[in-house]
Scaffold this active site. Structure first.
Site, PDB file in Angstrom:
ATOM      1  N   HIS A 173       5.271   3.065  -2.887  1.00 28.25           N
ATOM      2  CA  HIS A 173       4.941   2.251  -1.703  1.00 28.25           C
ATOM      3  C   HIS A 173       5.537   2.865  -0.431  1.00 28.25           C
ATOM      4  O   HIS A 173       5.782   2.168   0.551  1.00 28.25           O
ATOM      5  CB  HIS A 173       5.474   0.803  -1.817  1.00 28.25           C
ATOM      6  CG  HIS A 173       4.889   0.005  -2.929  1.00 28.25           C
ATOM      7  ND1 HIS A 173       5.654  -0.811  -3.734  1.00 28.25           N
ATOM      8  CD2 HIS A 173       3.616  -0.115  -3.362  1.00 28.25           C
ATOM      9  CE1 HIS A 173       4.882  -1.400  -4.630  1.00 28.25           C
ATOM     10  NE2 HIS A 173       3.638  -0.990  -4.422  1.00 28.25           N
TER      11      HIS A 173
ATOM     12  N   GLU B 259      -1.326   0.540   5.422  1.00 26.02           N
ATOM     13  CA  GLU B 259      -1.159   1.877   4.846  1.00 26.02           C
ATOM     14  C   GLU B 259      -2.243   2.829   5.335  1.00 26.02           C
ATOM     15  O   GLU B 259      -1.997   4.013   5.559  1.00 26.02           O
ATOM     16  CB  GLU B 259      -1.159   1.782   3.314  1.00 26.02           C
ATOM     17  CG  GLU B 259       0.119   1.139   2.794  1.00 26.02           C
ATOM     18  CD  GLU B 259      -0.020   0.511   1.415  1.00 26.02           C
ATOM     19  OE1 GLU B 259      -0.816  -0.464   1.286  1.00 26.02           O
ATOM     20  OE2 GLU B 259       0.631   0.964   0.480  1.00 26.02           O
TER      21      GLU B 259
END
Ligand code: ADP
Length: 389
Positions: free
Chosen positions: A174, A376
């Site tokens: 992540h 992201e």
């Protein structure tokens, strides 16, 4: 500059086309159920139910959508300068955004053994994009890269050195999300040597200590099963359980992997990994759902305490991803009884979300509690852009 961002899974492909450096989203969509009997392609408001045998058909549909005169997105696919790919595992080789060439692809292939569920699909995405968008530069952004600053004191396991030499160490995941939200938090704090803990709470979940803008420690490890209790993953468990399951209860290594990856976490504790259902059950008085939430939030508290002790302080705690951004109850339970550490939540602010990022800390607290939506895809577009200019 138009940058297409691709996040390729084994049976799905998420995409966003950005105009950079403004970050304006021109197209957003996904192809689902690739390789199955019936697939689905969605781009902006356009939806098509069709068979998608491979990723190639999905990207061909995207190319057609982009070129369609009605949509007026591009006249020629040459206008797409860069395709930025999310690649899950970069080992200790890839610590920066990387222009993809044959050697890079070979390296990503070598890392299949470290990320067998993700890297093969990421490489398929890259090889397909090279065919469909041959004029674009292909760039890889790695989910492990941000964590490559974690010092040896935190990335090394206390096991024989021969295994460390073989690459068995903490990598963390992540990273793109932790980097994006921690950078936002740094901007809000506006101070040097900031001490931030970022909580990425989605179906997969991890906590990261971001000290002076660098990852200093993170809850996931060699693989993505370690650390916090997650949707379907156990998080930290005693290693002896694995031997017991295999040796005494006769489960095969694959079965054990499946149990700890897909049948554990909130699914095992609460019967579902959808936090909306878990919260509903809690509101209806379910003791089982409440206990599950307590185990979940306690697993997060343990890392908060751990990271504060390591950094000798904390300036901001950041909540992000599906649960972090949307569950006031989870945020409240995490922050409960942390006033000793300068953490106190303002219930009104916590319960009344506003768009974009916001601060839910009590005015009497020393630590900022920030809800920051992760992005992201935008981070991948930004890093790809920076590599090009
Ligand atoms: P991933 O990308 O890892 O699949 P997401 O970041 O999309 O995960 O988060 C998915 C999780 O977010 C699910 O467990 C879902 O229940 C939870 N979630 C989404 N919306 C809400 C909401 N409004 N309230 C509580 N939980 C939510």
């Amino acid at each position: 500059m138009k940058i297409l961002v691709l996040n390729s899974g084994s049976s799905s492909l998420k995409f966003q086309l950005f105009d950079m450096p403004s970050g304006r989203v021109l197209v957003k969509g996904l192809a689902e159920r690739i390789g199955e009997k019936s697939g689905r392609f969605k781009a902006n408001d356009y939806l098509l139910e069709t068979v998608l045998p491979t990723h190639r058909e999905a990207l061909e549909l995207l190319s057609k959508f982009l070129l369609s005169p009605e949509n007026k997105i591009v006249k020629n696919t040459k206008e797409i300068t860069v395709v930025g790919h999310r690649v899950v595992h970069g080992g200790d080789t890839f610590i920066q955004p990387t222009l993809i060439n044959q050697e890079v692809k070979e390296k990503i292939k070598e890392l299949f053994s470290l990320a067998p569920l993700h890297n093969p699909a990421n490489l398929t995405g890259i090889e397909t994009a090279e065919k469909i968008f041959p004029d674009a530069r292909q760039v890889a952004i790695f989910d492990t890269a941000f964590h490559q600053t974690i010092p040896e004191v935190n990335h090394r396991y206390a096991i024989p050195g021969q295994f460390y030499d073989l690459g068995i160490r903490k990598y963390g995941f992540h990273g793109i999300s932790h980097q994006y939200v921690s950078q936002k938090a740094v901007e809000i704090l506006g101070k040097n040597n900031s001490k931030i803990i970022t909580l990425h709470l989605g179906n997969g979940a991890s906590a990261t200590a971001v000290w002076n803008e660098k990852s200093y420690d993170t809850s996931m490890g060699f693989g993505p099963m370690n650390g916090l209790v997650m949707g379907t993953r156990s998080g930290d468990i005693d290693q002896s359980i694995i031997f017991y399951l295999q040796d005494k209860l006769q489960f095969s290594p694959d079965e054990v992997q499946n149990i700890l990856n897909k049948e554990s976490g909130m699914k095992a504790l609460a019967g579902t990994n959808d936090f909306r259902d878990i919260e509903k059950a809690v509101a209806e008085g379910s003791k089982k759902a409440l206990l599950a939430l307590e185990i979940y939030t306690n697993s997060i508290k343990k890392y908060i305490g751990n990271f504060i002790a390591q950094m000798n302080g904390i300036d901001a705690l950041v909540f992000t991803a599906g649960i972090g951004e949307n569950s006031p109850l989870v945020r409240k339970m995490i922050c409960k009884n942390l006033d000793y550490l300068g953490i106190a939540i303002d219930d009104d602010k916590n319960n009344n979300p506003i768009d974009n990022q916001y601060d839910i800390s009590s005015e009497f607290a020393n630590v900022k509690l920030l809800v920051i939506p992760t992005n992201e895809e935008l981070e991948i577009a930004r890093q790809s852009y920076q590599l090009m200019v």
